[in-house]
Design an enzyme around this catalytic site. Structure first.
Site, PDB file in Angstrom:
ATOM      1  N   ASP A   9       0.842  -1.200   0.000  1.00  0.00           N
ATOM      2  CA  ASP A   9       0.000   0.000   0.000  1.00  0.00           C
ATOM      3  C   ASP A   9       0.875   1.247   0.000  1.00  0.00           C
ATOM      4  O   ASP A   9       2.035   1.201   0.410  1.00  0.00           O
ATOM      5  CB  ASP A   9      -0.895   0.033   1.249  1.00  0.00           C
ATOM      6  CG  ASP A   9      -1.902  -1.098   1.252  1.00  0.00           C
ATOM      7  OD1 ASP A   9      -2.192  -1.642   0.166  1.00  0.00           O
ATOM      8  OD2 ASP A   9      -2.373  -1.444   2.345  1.00  0.00           O
TER       9      ASP A   9
HETATM   10  N1  URA Z   1      -1.280  -5.896   3.850  1.00  0.00           N
HETATM   11  C1  URA Z   1      -1.778  -4.645   3.831  1.00  0.00           C
HETATM   12  O1  URA Z   1      -2.844  -4.381   4.385  1.00  0.00           O
HETATM   13  N2  URA Z   1      -1.089  -3.683   3.195  1.00  0.00           N
HETATM   14  C2  URA Z   1       0.110  -3.909   2.603  1.00  0.00           C
HETATM   15  O2  URA Z   1       0.719  -2.979   2.053  1.00  0.00           O
HETATM   16  C3  URA Z   1       0.624  -5.210   2.639  1.00  0.00           C
HETATM   17  C4  URA Z   1      -0.090  -6.193   3.269  1.00  0.00           C
END
Ligand code: URA
Length: 251
Positions: free
Chosen positions: A105
């Site tokens: 993310d």
């Molecule tokens: N899980 C998430 O919620 N975000 C990420 O960036 C990676 C794994």
């Protein structure tokens, strides 16, 4: 074996037209000799100099990046979001076809593999390929001991049930109860944990913690399979994987 003009454009950051021009102007040397023919066949073992500077001739390149916050890692542009893409951090490498293996993310930091080897990317992320990924997590709220078994059992989501995940609550008292909660000036409680999951569904870690009533406020990926983030890399820094790391990833 590749044509020198193609290799210069894939690995040397030149357009095909510029590569031809550089050759014409005698700026390219292969194994010590000035190149005249843009169609000259070269291989990984040849030494190629552009204006006297060696370029890496390997067809496939593999990097570990400590992803900084605020960068997106999707390969498609995200509508309405002009944030920079992680690949922009590699501009000076002049390598064509780099992409991130899997996604983090925008607000997640930590280990991201960047390569131009589509086969490796597929091997690590294809559905059904369960590669363990470990994250360091800071959550708002008190992580209770029973969260460990809840993560182990798995959670029901709309589109899937999560596979058993390992949750380790960090900072414990001697009697095993979670301690070390930090609080901000408003007295809000935060907890820290490490979690290892084997899948990679959308916002998976954040969604799992919400199931135990905690909102993730910081997320950092520490490892993927046997590959660990190099602690010497500051956020935004990257380095090439070494042979042992590449082997570990391929296992
Ligand atoms: N899980 C998430 O919620 N975000 C990420 O960036 C990676 C794994």
């Amino acid at each position: 074996m590749d044509r020198i003009d193609k290799l210069l454009s894939n690995n040397g950051g030149l357009s095909r037209a510029d590569a031809k021009l550089y050759i014409k102007n005698g700026r390219i040397k292969v194994n010590g000799a000035v190149v005249k023919d843009p169609g000259l066949k070269v291989s990984d073992s040849d030494e190629i100099l552009v204006d006297g500077k060696a370029i890496n001739t390997a067809k496939y390149r593999y990097f570990m990046l400590n992803k900084p916050e605020g960068y997106i890692s999707s390969t498609e542009p995200e509508p309405g979001d002009n944030s920079p893409n992680v690949i922009s951090l590699f501009k000076s490498e002049g390598i064509k076809g780099l992409f991130p293996v899997g996604r983090l993310d925008k607000d997640t930091t930590g280990l991201l593999i960047i390569t131009n080897d589509g086969e490796l990317g597929h091997r690590l992320t294809a559905p059904g390929k369960h590669v363990d990924k470990t994250y360091l997590v800071k959550v708002r709220g008190e992580l209770k001991e029973d969260a460990v078994s809840a993560f182990e059992k798995g959670f029901e989501f709309k589109e899937f049930t999560s596979a058993p995940a390992k949750l380790e609550i960090l900072d414990r008292n001697d009697d095993g109860t979670p301690a070390g909660y930090s609080t901000n000036c408003e007295g809000e409680v935060y907890s820290a944990a490490k979690v290892t999951i084997s899948e990679g569904k959308f916002h998976q870690v954040k969604r799992m913690f919400l199931k135990v009533g905690c909102e993730v406020v910081q997320l950092k990926r520490l490892s993927m399979g046997k590959l660990c983030l190099d602690e010497n890399l500051a956020e935004g820094e990257y380095r090439e994987l070494n042979v042992q790391e590449l082997e570990a990833l391929s296992r």
